[in-house]
Design a protein around this motif. Sequence first.
Motif, PDB file in Angstrom:
ATOM      1  N   ARG A 107       0.832  -1.205   0.000  1.00  0.00           N
ATOM      2  CA  ARG A 107       0.000   0.000   0.000  1.00  0.00           C
ATOM      3  C   ARG A 107       0.870   1.260   0.000  1.00  0.00           C
ATOM      4  NH1 ARG A 107      -4.714   2.543  -1.097  1.00  0.00           N
ATOM      5  NH2 ARG A 107      -5.919   0.735  -0.385  1.00  0.00           N
ATOM      6  N   ASN A 108       1.946   1.280   0.786  1.00  0.00           N
ATOM      7  CA  ASN A 108       2.850   2.433   0.799  1.00  0.00           C
ATOM      8  C   ASN A 108       3.453   2.676  -0.573  1.00  0.00           C
ATOM      9  OD1 ASN A 108       2.405   2.956   3.508  1.00  0.00           O
ATOM     10  ND2 ASN A 108       4.235   1.856   4.205  1.00  0.00           N
ATOM     11  N   LEU A 109       3.829   1.596  -1.257  1.00  0.00           N
ATOM     12  CA  LEU A 109       4.372   1.731  -2.606  1.00  0.00           C
ATOM     13  C   LEU A 109       3.343   2.345  -3.544  1.00  0.00           C
ATOM     14  CD1 LEU A 109       6.632   1.196  -4.662  1.00  0.00           C
ATOM     15  CD2 LEU A 109       5.681  -1.094  -4.975  1.00  0.00           C
ATOM     16  N   TYR A 110       2.113   1.862  -3.462  1.00  0.00           N
ATOM     17  CA  TYR A 110       1.065   2.401  -4.332  1.00  0.00           C
ATOM     18  C   TYR A 110       0.793   3.877  -4.030  1.00  0.00           C
ATOM     19  CZ  TYR A 110      -3.500   3.123  -6.442  1.00  0.00           C
ATOM     20  OH  TYR A 110      -4.548   3.624  -7.174  1.00  0.00           O
ATOM     21  N   ASN A 111       0.817   4.237  -2.769  1.00  0.00           N
ATOM     22  CA  ASN A 111       0.517   5.621  -2.385  1.00  0.00           C
ATOM     23  C   ASN A 111       1.568   6.613  -2.866  1.00  0.00           C
ATOM     24  OD1 ASN A 111      -1.872   4.918  -1.132  1.00  0.00           O
ATOM     25  ND2 ASN A 111      -0.972   4.766   0.917  1.00  0.00           N
ATOM     26  N   LEU A 112       2.704   6.128  -3.351  1.00  0.00           N
ATOM     27  CA  LEU A 112       3.712   7.035  -3.889  1.00  0.00           C
ATOM     28  C   LEU A 112       3.288   7.633  -5.221  1.00  0.00           C
ATOM     29  CD1 LEU A 112       6.979   5.010  -3.085  1.00  0.00           C
ATOM     30  CD2 LEU A 112       6.039   6.978  -1.850  1.00  0.00           C
ATOM     31  N   GLY A 113       2.224   7.093  -5.826  1.00  0.00           N
ATOM     32  CA  GLY A 113       1.695   7.664  -7.057  1.00  0.00           C
ATOM     33  C   GLY A 113       2.580   7.447  -8.268  1.00  0.00           C
ATOM     34  N   LEU A 114       3.173   6.266  -8.382  1.00  0.00           N
ATOM     35  CA  LEU A 114       4.060   5.970  -9.508  1.00  0.00           C
ATOM     36  C   LEU A 114       3.285   5.901 -10.816  1.00  0.00           C
ATOM     37  CD1 LEU A 114       6.292   3.171  -7.936  1.00  0.00           C
ATOM     38  CD2 LEU A 114       6.573   5.655  -7.823  1.00  0.00           C
ATOM     39  N   GLU A 115       4.000   6.152 -11.927  1.00  0.00           N
ATOM     40  CA  GLU A 115       3.406   6.069 -13.253  1.00  0.00           C
ATOM     41  C   GLU A 115       4.001   4.890 -14.016  1.00  0.00           C
ATOM     42  OE1 GLU A 115       3.978   9.847 -15.100  1.00  0.00           O
ATOM     43  OE2 GLU A 115       2.545  10.867 -13.772  1.00  0.00           O
ATOM     44  N   SER A 116       3.414   4.590 -15.164  1.00  0.00           N
ATOM     45  CA  SER A 116       3.773   3.382 -15.903  1.00  0.00           C
ATOM     46  C   SER A 116       5.184   3.427 -16.488  1.00  0.00           C
ATOM     47  CB  SER A 116       2.774   3.138 -17.034  1.00  0.00           C
ATOM     48  OG  SER A 116       2.749   4.240 -17.930  1.00  0.00           O
ATOM     49  N   GLY A 134      35.617 -19.361 -16.649  1.00  0.00           N
ATOM     50  CA  GLY A 134      35.179 -19.436 -15.264  1.00  0.00           C
ATOM     51  C   GLY A 134      33.689 -19.678 -15.152  1.00  0.00           C
ATOM     52  N   MET A 135      33.170 -19.414 -13.958  1.00  0.00           N
ATOM     53  CA  MET A 135      31.747 -19.606 -13.679  1.00  0.00           C
ATOM     54  C   MET A 135      31.325 -18.613 -12.611  1.00  0.00           C
ATOM     55  SD  MET A 135      29.490 -21.140 -11.252  1.00  0.00           S
ATOM     56  CE  MET A 135      27.734 -21.552 -11.394  1.00  0.00           C
ATOM     57  N   TYR A 136      30.119 -18.048 -12.778  1.00  0.00           N
ATOM     58  CA  TYR A 136      29.568 -17.187 -11.740  1.00  0.00           C
ATOM     59  C   TYR A 136      28.071 -17.431 -11.603  1.00  0.00           C
ATOM     60  CZ  TYR A 136      28.222 -14.046 -15.634  1.00  0.00           C
ATOM     61  OH  TYR A 136      27.700 -13.522 -16.793  1.00  0.00           O
ATOM     62  N   GLN A 137      27.563 -17.125 -10.416  1.00  0.00           N
ATOM     63  CA  GLN A 137      26.137 -17.191 -10.124  1.00  0.00           C
ATOM     64  C   GLN A 137      25.570 -15.794 -10.251  1.00  0.00           C
ATOM     65  OE1 GLN A 137      25.133 -15.786  -6.785  1.00  0.00           O
ATOM     66  NE2 GLN A 137      23.058 -15.726  -7.615  1.00  0.00           N
ATOM     67  N   GLN A 138      24.387 -15.703 -10.854  1.00  0.00           N
ATOM     68  CA  GLN A 138      23.789 -14.393 -11.069  1.00  0.00           C
ATOM     69  C   GLN A 138      22.290 -14.427 -10.778  1.00  0.00           C
ATOM     70  OE1 GLN A 138      24.006 -12.942 -15.125  1.00  0.00           O
ATOM     71  NE2 GLN A 138      23.720 -10.834 -14.468  1.00  0.00           N
ATOM     72  N   THR A 139      21.829 -13.451 -10.027  1.00  0.00           N
ATOM     73  CA  THR A 139      20.402 -13.192  -9.862  1.00  0.00           C
ATOM     74  C   THR A 139      20.117 -11.867 -10.547  1.00  0.00           C
ATOM     75  OG1 THR A 139      20.503 -14.250  -7.681  1.00  0.00           O
ATOM     76  CG2 THR A 139      18.515 -13.015  -8.221  1.00  0.00           C
ATOM     77  N   ASP A 140      19.135 -11.876 -11.433  1.00  0.00           N
ATOM     78  CA  ASP A 140      18.970 -10.723 -12.295  1.00  0.00           C
ATOM     79  C   ASP A 140      17.491 -10.480 -12.558  1.00  0.00           C
ATOM     80  OD1 ASP A 140      20.100  -8.677 -13.751  1.00  0.00           O
ATOM     81  OD2 ASP A 140      20.027  -9.804 -15.623  1.00  0.00           O
ATOM     82  N   GLY A 141      17.074  -9.235 -12.557  1.00  0.00           N
ATOM     83  CA  GLY A 141      15.663  -8.987 -12.798  1.00  0.00           C
ATOM     84  C   GLY A 141      15.342  -7.561 -13.174  1.00  0.00           C
ATOM     85  N   PHE A 142      14.176  -7.409 -13.743  1.00  0.00           N
ATOM     86  CA  PHE A 142      13.676  -6.109 -14.217  1.00  0.00           C
ATOM     87  C   PHE A 142      12.158  -6.134 -14.146  1.00  0.00           C
ATOM     88  CE2 PHE A 142      11.696  -3.724 -17.608  1.00  0.00           C
ATOM     89  CZ  PHE A 142      12.315  -2.484 -17.552  1.00  0.00           C
ATOM     90  N   SER A 143      11.550  -5.004 -13.804  1.00  0.00           N
ATOM     91  CA  SER A 143      10.100  -4.901 -13.828  1.00  0.00           C
ATOM     92  C   SER A 143       9.680  -3.475 -14.132  1.00  0.00           C
ATOM     93  CB  SER A 143       9.498  -5.334 -12.480  1.00  0.00           C
ATOM     94  OG  SER A 143       8.083  -5.234 -12.524  1.00  0.00           O
ATOM     95  N   GLY A 144       8.699  -3.346 -15.006  1.00  0.00           N
ATOM     96  CA  GLY A 144       8.033  -2.068 -15.162  1.00  0.00           C
ATOM     97  C   GLY A 144       6.946  -1.937 -14.105  1.00  0.00           C
TER      98      GLY A 144
END
Length: 477
Positions: free
Chosen positions: A86-95, A124-134
């Motif tokens: 609810r706090n996140l929504y109340n920030l009035g973000l846009e698309s 070599g080798m590495y572990q990765q956590t990766d993400g994106f969201s609109g």
Amino acid sequence: MVKYPLLYLFIVFLCAKVNCRNMQVLYDFDQLPQTLMLNPGTIVDYDKHFGVPLLSNVYGMAGSSSRDVNYNNLVADAEDDGDVIRNLYNLGLESNEIFVFNQQIELINIGLRLKNPDYYLSFGMYQQTDGFSGYPEDLADLFFKGNDQDENGVPEFYDPFMADDVNSVFELVGVFHVGINKRVNEQLTIGGRFKLLSGSLGLQTGNNNGTYFLDLDPLSSRPYQHTYEDLNVRLNTAGFLDPFDLSNDLGQPSELFAGLFFINGSMGAAIDMGFTYKVDDELSFSGSILDIGMISFQHKLTTIEFEDDIIASEDYYDPSGGELDYWRTLYLTDQLPLLTEEKGFSYFRSPKINGSMKFKRYRKTKAKNYAFRNVSCDEDYTGDILESAYGMQVYTAFRPKTPVWAVTGFYSREFTPNLSAKATYTVDKFSFYNIGMGLSAHIKNFNIYATADNLVALTSIRNSNYQSVQFGMNFIF
């Protein structure tokens, strides 16, 4: 534990700060082995390297394009996760707002010069956590206010809510890589890298469209008609949900770790390419394109789809402050047109482009021994020299609908043959006053480095909308 798919959808779309990875401080800094991961065609003046296992590169970054999305604003007066949402929504973000997250740990990183000294091999080798969201503005409005957007007790009819802004991707992967760097001549160096990906967790939704609106049939005993029209909305997950009851089913840490090593059949591949061109001893240009490839998830699959439908009801959508329980009840009473299946899914990774222009300057020093470098212009000076450099870097990650970009000015300096620093000033979607700093120190053949971004916000990190830190240890010979 998330037991209901609509709640899960909303948390993913709205709350998860989830591939955006701009390491502008590390790019082309002090000939560290990790710069090869950002530009396979960078100049390599050492003969071999060995990264300290698990400590050669530890990196974390999280951020939101909105300056208002920070820890203090999200947890203000919050007693549970529902209050945070609810706090996140109340920030009035846009698309047009976005959220990003990236984390990496290198398990191993090794390199050596081949018999032909113009070639340098690294792997070599590495572990990765990766993400994106609109930010799905219409979905958030519907979730919190239902059909009464004015909150005056009167529903709005034929007020459309669009699914176009629903766009998220998240992955936990193991990356196995091998790269080759070639010095073509005194001016040009090129390189490439091949990467095999092993998927442990995956989530993807994109290219969604369709409309929901409230209709009215006054002649019916159930006059409200919830209309879902031309819907093409799908959430694909791998490793997140139990496909039978849709409960949260991430599994044990050992299961997630095994997924990084091709145990579960989710795989992908990608390539990186890069170059460096020295116009002369002072001016050079470099560039790279990373992550041209795709990944396919085939384990513990759950796909949730919305279908076209018209659902008659005695009431309109009215959460009235109890959003989570309200939408949960709608799902349990089959008032949402959801279809759950087990489907494999694939998607193309988001390519990223780096580029830079750099001017070098040289100064004399009384130092006699370098840590590992070969200085190409020794003949122009009677004594030993140290370098300083300044220039500009650009970065772009090709995200659906909204490319993520950054422009960076930088200054780097060798204080001694064993101590270097780099300062950056970056303008991007997250900040217009992002100051970063990197330090690299050599003790004989041992190297330790650290970088940090958005230093201005470090003193009040709970009010920061973006932060990244990185450090590592290598042996360089």
